[in-house]
Write a protein that holds these residues in place. Structure first.
Motif, PDB file in Angstrom:
ATOM      1  N   ALA A 109      66.037  64.373  -1.262  1.00 31.83           N
ATOM      2  CA  ALA A 109      66.565  64.912  -2.528  1.00 31.83           C
ATOM      3  C   ALA A 109      65.665  64.490  -3.687  1.00 31.83           C
ATOM      4  CB  ALA A 109      67.991  64.410  -2.753  1.00 31.83           C
ATOM      5  N   GLY A 164      67.340  67.832   5.698  1.00 33.58           N
ATOM      6  CA  GLY A 164      68.524  68.565   5.271  1.00 33.58           C
ATOM      7  C   GLY A 164      68.606  69.950   5.919  1.00 33.58           C
ATOM      8  N   SER A 165      69.775  70.551   5.814  1.00 34.44           N
ATOM      9  CA  SER A 165      69.929  71.922   6.308  1.00 34.44           C
ATOM     10  C   SER A 165      69.096  72.846   5.409  1.00 34.44           C
ATOM     11  CB  SER A 165      71.400  72.337   6.228  1.00 34.44           C
ATOM     12  OG  SER A 165      71.765  72.413   4.861  1.00 34.44           O
ATOM     13  N   GLU A 167      70.135  75.238   3.688  1.00 32.85           N
ATOM     14  CA  GLU A 167      70.907  75.413   2.444  1.00 32.85           C
ATOM     15  C   GLU A 167      70.719  74.212   1.517  1.00 32.85           C
ATOM     16  OE1 GLU A 167      72.011  75.852   5.471  1.00 32.85           O
ATOM     17  OE2 GLU A 167      73.135  77.726   5.635  1.00 32.85           O
ATOM     18  N   ASP A 168      70.796  73.002   2.094  1.00 30.25           N
ATOM     19  CA  ASP A 168      70.621  71.786   1.275  1.00 30.25           C
ATOM     20  C   ASP A 168      69.230  71.777   0.648  1.00 30.25           C
ATOM     21  OD1 ASP A 168      73.093  70.896   1.942  1.00 30.25           O
ATOM     22  OD2 ASP A 168      72.420  69.416   3.425  1.00 30.25           O
ATOM     23  N   ASN A 169      68.221  72.095   1.458  1.00 29.25           N
ATOM     24  CA  ASN A 169      66.851  72.019   0.932  1.00 29.25           C
ATOM     25  C   ASN A 169      66.587  73.125  -0.084  1.00 29.25           C
ATOM     26  OD1 ASN A 169      66.214  69.664   2.171  1.00 29.25           O
ATOM     27  ND2 ASN A 169      65.379  70.640   4.014  1.00 29.25           N
ATOM     28  N   ALA A 171      68.820  74.185  -2.162  1.00 31.65           N
ATOM     29  CA  ALA A 171      69.442  73.689  -3.405  1.00 31.65           C
ATOM     30  C   ALA A 171      68.552  72.628  -4.061  1.00 31.65           C
ATOM     31  CB  ALA A 171      70.833  73.129  -3.098  1.00 31.65           C
ATOM     32  N   ILE A 172      67.951  71.765  -3.254  1.00 37.30           N
ATOM     33  CA  ILE A 172      67.082  70.697  -3.794  1.00 37.30           C
ATOM     34  C   ILE A 172      65.868  71.309  -4.493  1.00 37.30           C
ATOM     35  CG2 ILE A 172      65.466  68.868  -3.078  1.00 37.30           C
ATOM     36  CD1 ILE A 172      67.509  68.104  -0.892  1.00 37.30           C
TER      37      ILE A 172
END
Ligand SMILES: C[S@@+](CC[C@H](N)C(=O)[O-])C[C@H]1O[C@@H](n2cnc3c(N)ncnc32)[C@H](O)[C@@H]1O
Length: 253
Positions: A109, A164-165, A167-169, A171-172
């Motif tokens: 993150a 991260g998934s 989706e997580d990456n 968003a990051i």
């Protein structure tokens, strides 16, 4: 023990394939400066050099054994011995590239946006990381680590999923609207205990390194057994090893 270029390169061909797939998606004509992060033995850096022969290429890695091998292969590149978690680029790059290395760095993150800051305007971020931390190979490693007299020694070294998934990456990295995809490579391996041999070049390495010599053989025997069950060798001698990888591609506007 550290990283062993020889052990890692035993599977050079299947390990190269995702790097080629990533490279094929990079839309850059004449990058001036390229960073190859976690460049290892330099065989992927050499692909960057042959695609962009005019570029200044800097390979960064924390293993001197890997960098020594890389410098022999590609003496015209610059090689920097550094931990990526601490490394500070001296200039903004046109391409920040990393194949199969950033899963060794914690706290994505913070780290992934920091890579974007290392890019010049118009620069490209191109990353590939294993996304197989819930695969039987990792689960077997965890089970072996937690099932013997070595468990207190190894427990602190077990890394939960650092990647991260998608989706997580996304968003990051939302500021650069990345393209993210995952691919499962079905490696058809041959030879004795090929999955054990594969992970000996990567995830098994820090665990073995932490064990006293007297325990290493027993620990490897437990790993070998679990992996042989999870990835049985077929009658034709092939062991199928599915391996999911995540790709991230973004341009800094
Ligand atoms: C699996 S190898 C990949 C090498 C190369 N990118 C390739 O595709 O062949 C991972 C590399 O990351 C390096 N590495 C792991 N953790 C690192 C860190 N914190 N800082 C710098 N390099 C690191 C290792 O030394 C190793 O050479």
């Amino acid at each position: 023990m550290g990283w062993s270029p020889d052990q890692y390169l035993k599977f050079a061909a299947p390990r190269l394939r995702p790097a080629l797939d990533l490279l094929a998606r990079i839309d850059l004509e004449q990058p001036g400066l390229i960073y190859d992060l976690g460049c290892g033995a330099g065989n992927v850096t050499a692909l960057l050099a042959s695609r962009w022969p005019q570029a200044r290429i800097v390979g960064v890695d924390s293993s001197s054994a890997m960098l020594d091998r890389a410098a022999k292969l590609l003496p015209q590149a610059e090689w920097v011995l550094a931990d990526l978690a601490q490394w500070q680029p001296s200039e903004a790059a046109d391409l920040v590239f990393s194949n199969a290395a950033l899963h060794w760095v914690d706290d994505h993150a913070r780290f992934l946006p920091w890579l974007v800051r290392a890019l010049a305007p118009g620069g490209v971020l191109a990353l590939q990381m294993p996304a197989n931390f819930t695969a039987p190979s990792h689960r077997s490693l965890f089970a072996a680590a937690l099932s013997g007299p070595w468990q207190d020694l190894l427990r602190p070294l077990l890394r939960e999923n650092p990647v991260g998934s998608p989706e997580d990456n996304w968003a990051i990295l939302a500021e650069v609207r990345p393209e993210i995809w995952e691919t499962t490579y079905l490696h058809a391996l041959t030879g004795e205990d090929p999955v054990l041999e594969w992970i000996m070049g990567t995830s098994l390495r820090p665990l073995l390194e932490a064990l006293p010599e007297g325990w290493q053989g027993d620990f490897l025997a437990v790993c070998r057994n679990l992996l042989a069950k999870a990835y049985p060798r077929r009658a034709n001698g092939v062991t199928l090893f599915p391996f999911r990888r995540q790709f991230i591609l973004a341009k800094k506007i």
